[in-house]
Design an enzyme around this catalytic site. Structure first.
Site, mmCIF file in Angstrom:
data_model
loop_
_atom_site.group_PDB
_atom_site.id
_atom_site.type_symbol
_atom_site.label_atom_id
_atom_site.label_comp_id
_atom_site.label_asym_id
_atom_site.label_seq_id
_atom_site.Cartn_x
_atom_site.Cartn_y
_atom_site.Cartn_z
ATOM 1 N N ARG A 50 7.475 5.649 -11.786
ATOM 2 C CA ARG A 50 7.963 4.462 -12.496
ATOM 3 C C ARG A 50 8.707 4.858 -13.761
ATOM 4 O O ARG A 50 8.441 5.875 -14.372
ATOM 5 C CB ARG A 50 6.789 3.552 -12.867
ATOM 6 C CG ARG A 50 6.262 2.750 -11.713
ATOM 7 C CD ARG A 50 5.436 1.582 -12.198
ATOM 8 N NE ARG A 50 4.223 1.997 -12.881
ATOM 9 C CZ ARG A 50 3.601 1.275 -13.800
ATOM 10 N NH1 ARG A 50 4.114 0.118 -14.180
ATOM 11 N NH2 ARG A 50 2.484 1.694 -14.349
ATOM 12 N N ARG A 56 4.997 -1.351 -10.249
ATOM 13 C CA ARG A 56 4.746 -0.537 -9.055
ATOM 14 C C ARG A 56 5.475 -1.110 -7.856
ATOM 15 O O ARG A 56 5.910 -0.378 -6.961
ATOM 16 C CB ARG A 56 3.239 -0.465 -8.786
ATOM 17 C CG ARG A 56 2.463 0.383 -9.791
ATOM 18 C CD ARG A 56 0.971 0.371 -9.456
ATOM 19 N NE ARG A 56 0.190 1.179 -10.373
ATOM 20 C CZ ARG A 56 -0.300 0.748 -11.520
ATOM 21 N NH1 ARG A 56 -0.060 -0.499 -11.913
ATOM 22 N NH2 ARG A 56 -1.027 1.550 -12.290
ATOM 23 N N ASN A 63 9.548 4.322 -1.885
ATOM 24 C CA ASN A 63 8.265 4.923 -1.515
ATOM 25 C C ASN A 63 7.776 4.480 -0.141
ATOM 26 O O ASN A 63 7.108 5.244 0.555
ATOM 27 C CB ASN A 63 7.216 4.612 -2.580
ATOM 28 C CG ASN A 63 7.468 5.385 -3.863
ATOM 29 O OD1 ASN A 63 8.425 6.148 -3.950
ATOM 30 N ND2 ASN A 63 6.627 5.187 -4.854
ATOM 31 N N ILE A 86 -2.090 7.840 -2.506
ATOM 32 C CA ILE A 86 -1.874 7.589 -3.925
ATOM 33 C C ILE A 86 -0.552 6.858 -4.139
ATOM 34 O O ILE A 86 -0.391 6.100 -5.095
ATOM 35 C CB ILE A 86 -1.865 8.920 -4.709
ATOM 36 C CG1 ILE A 86 -3.203 9.630 -4.577
ATOM 37 C CG2 ILE A 86 -1.508 8.709 -6.173
ATOM 38 C CD1 ILE A 86 -3.188 11.065 -5.081
ATOM 39 N N SER A 87 0.413 7.099 -3.264
ATOM 40 C CA SER A 87 1.777 6.597 -3.445
ATOM 41 C C SER A 87 1.803 5.095 -3.691
ATOM 42 O O SER A 87 1.242 4.308 -2.918
ATOM 43 C CB SER A 87 2.615 6.912 -2.204
ATOM 44 O OG SER A 87 2.612 8.294 -1.929
ATOM 45 N N ASP A 119 -8.013 3.715 -11.862
ATOM 46 C CA ASP A 119 -8.432 2.482 -12.537
ATOM 47 C C ASP A 119 -9.855 2.616 -13.071
ATOM 48 O O ASP A 119 -10.176 2.141 -14.163
ATOM 49 C CB ASP A 119 -8.341 1.291 -11.575
ATOM 50 C CG ASP A 119 -6.927 1.040 -11.089
ATOM 51 O OD1 ASP A 119 -5.991 1.253 -11.886
ATOM 52 O OD2 ASP A 119 -6.751 0.656 -9.925
ATOM 53 N N ARG A 122 -9.732 5.103 -16.098
ATOM 54 C CA ARG A 122 -9.216 4.421 -17.292
ATOM 55 C C ARG A 122 -10.243 3.445 -17.863
ATOM 56 O O ARG A 122 -10.492 3.418 -19.069
ATOM 57 C CB ARG A 122 -7.935 3.663 -16.938
ATOM 58 C CG ARG A 122 -6.699 4.522 -16.803
ATOM 59 C CD ARG A 122 -5.480 3.664 -16.530
ATOM 60 N NE ARG A 122 -4.273 4.482 -16.525
ATOM 61 C CZ ARG A 122 -3.292 4.375 -15.640
ATOM 62 N NH1 ARG A 122 -3.381 3.471 -14.666
ATOM 63 N NH2 ARG A 122 -2.232 5.154 -15.708
ATOM 64 N N HIS A 146 -4.491 -2.200 -6.693
ATOM 65 C CA HIS A 146 -4.117 -1.120 -7.601
ATOM 66 C C HIS A 146 -2.801 -1.420 -8.316
ATOM 67 O O HIS A 146 -1.950 -0.556 -8.468
ATOM 68 C CB HIS A 146 -4.021 0.200 -6.833
ATOM 69 C CG HIS A 146 -3.777 1.402 -7.691
ATOM 70 N ND1 HIS A 146 -4.587 1.750 -8.753
ATOM 71 C CD2 HIS A 146 -2.796 2.347 -7.647
ATOM 72 C CE1 HIS A 146 -4.122 2.850 -9.317
ATOM 73 N NE2 HIS A 146 -3.036 3.237 -8.665
#
Length: 287
Positions: A50, A56, A63, A86-87, A119, A122, A146
């Protein structure tokens, strides 16, 4: 595996003192086939990062194509591997892989997991900063999806108390924490190092369940879920007990506060759109 530079990355990683063999592959000379054949676990972080002002979802067109290409290759060369994704946008890329696997008649929902661990990482860090605790002792359950409003931290289940203002501030920071990194990197990328840490934590847990057969290993993950079938939501992130097959058991959310119920109500319509977008991408793609 990547289109460039992976032999150098592999050489770098191979200097770490663990009992391992590291090999880097590029596209030429059947690199993708060689990378995937015989794999037990595949981790896909591929795609464009990004930039400031991007969500996203803005990454979707690029992607989605990359993830679909890798899913097709995995279906051909490693159909039994557990696929972890993860993408971004994960809310859509997990359905993309699922739809590709359905076309190849190898779909097993237990073996496709979206990694939402960042997430949790964090949330745990932000809560510990606010409460003055050791972040390694905090593990905040984060459910939903996500991205943005689909990220639902269950702060009521942490054992801490928060003021209404703290709840709103913390929730927003957890939901949009990635924007802090994108802004701080000033257009040069997004969260890669914290994401790598989070992914390594998740994959380590998965390997403990797969290889060592450890029981009771629970990690939040975005998977095929029946929790919100009544809302026609096919995928949802919640606490998942990992197993040798990938997903062992999808746990319910537990008791939610009124505030969290409101977050859930806001998340579900967005999640439904994200899931449909991924499925439609595969349906409308040329094989």
């Amino acid at each position: 595996y990547d289109i460039v530079n992976t032999p150098g990355v592999a050489a770098d990683i191979s200097h770490i003192n663990t009992a391992s063999k590291v090999t880097g592959y590029v596209r030429e000379n059947d690199g993708l086939k060689l990378a995937l054949t015989g794999s037990d676990v595949i981790v896909i972080p591929a795609g464009v990062p990004r930039k400031p002002g991007m969500t996203r979802d803005d990454l979707f067109n690029t992607n989605a194509g990359i993830v679909k290409e890798l899913a097709v290759a995995a279906a051909e060369f490693a159909p039994k591997a557990i696929m972890t994704v993860i993408s971004n946008p994960v809310n859509s890329t997990v359905p993309i892989i699922s739809e590709v696997y359905k076309k190849y008649n190898i779909y097993d929902p237990r073996r496709i997991l979206g990694i939402t661990t960042l997430d949790v990482v964090r949330a745990s860090r932000f809560v510990s900063e606010l409460k003055g605790t050791d972040p390694s002792n905090e593990k905040v359950t984060v459910v939903g999806g996500h991205s943005g409003v689909t990220i639902i931290p269950l702060l009521s289940q942490t054992g801490h108390t928060f003021t209404d203002e703290e709840l709103k501030t913390l929730t927003h920071r957890i939901q949009f924490g990635g924007d802090e990194v994108v802004k701080a990197k000033a257009g040069t990328g997004s969260a890669t190092l914290s994401m790598a840490y989070a992914a390594s934590c998740f994959v380590d847990s998965l390997l403990r369940a797969m290889v060592k057969g450890e029981k009771g290993i629970i990690e939040p993950s975005y998977v095929k879920s029946n929790l919100f079938n009544s809302d026609n939501i096919e995928y949802f992130a919640s606490n998942v007990e990992l197993s040798a097959e990938g997903v062992g058991k999808v746990h319910p959310l537990g008791k939610l506060s009124a505030y969290e119920k409101d977050l859930l109500a806001a998340a579900l319509p967005e999640l439904k759109k994200n899931i449909a977008k991924g499925a439609e991408f595969v349906a409308n793609s040329k094989d």
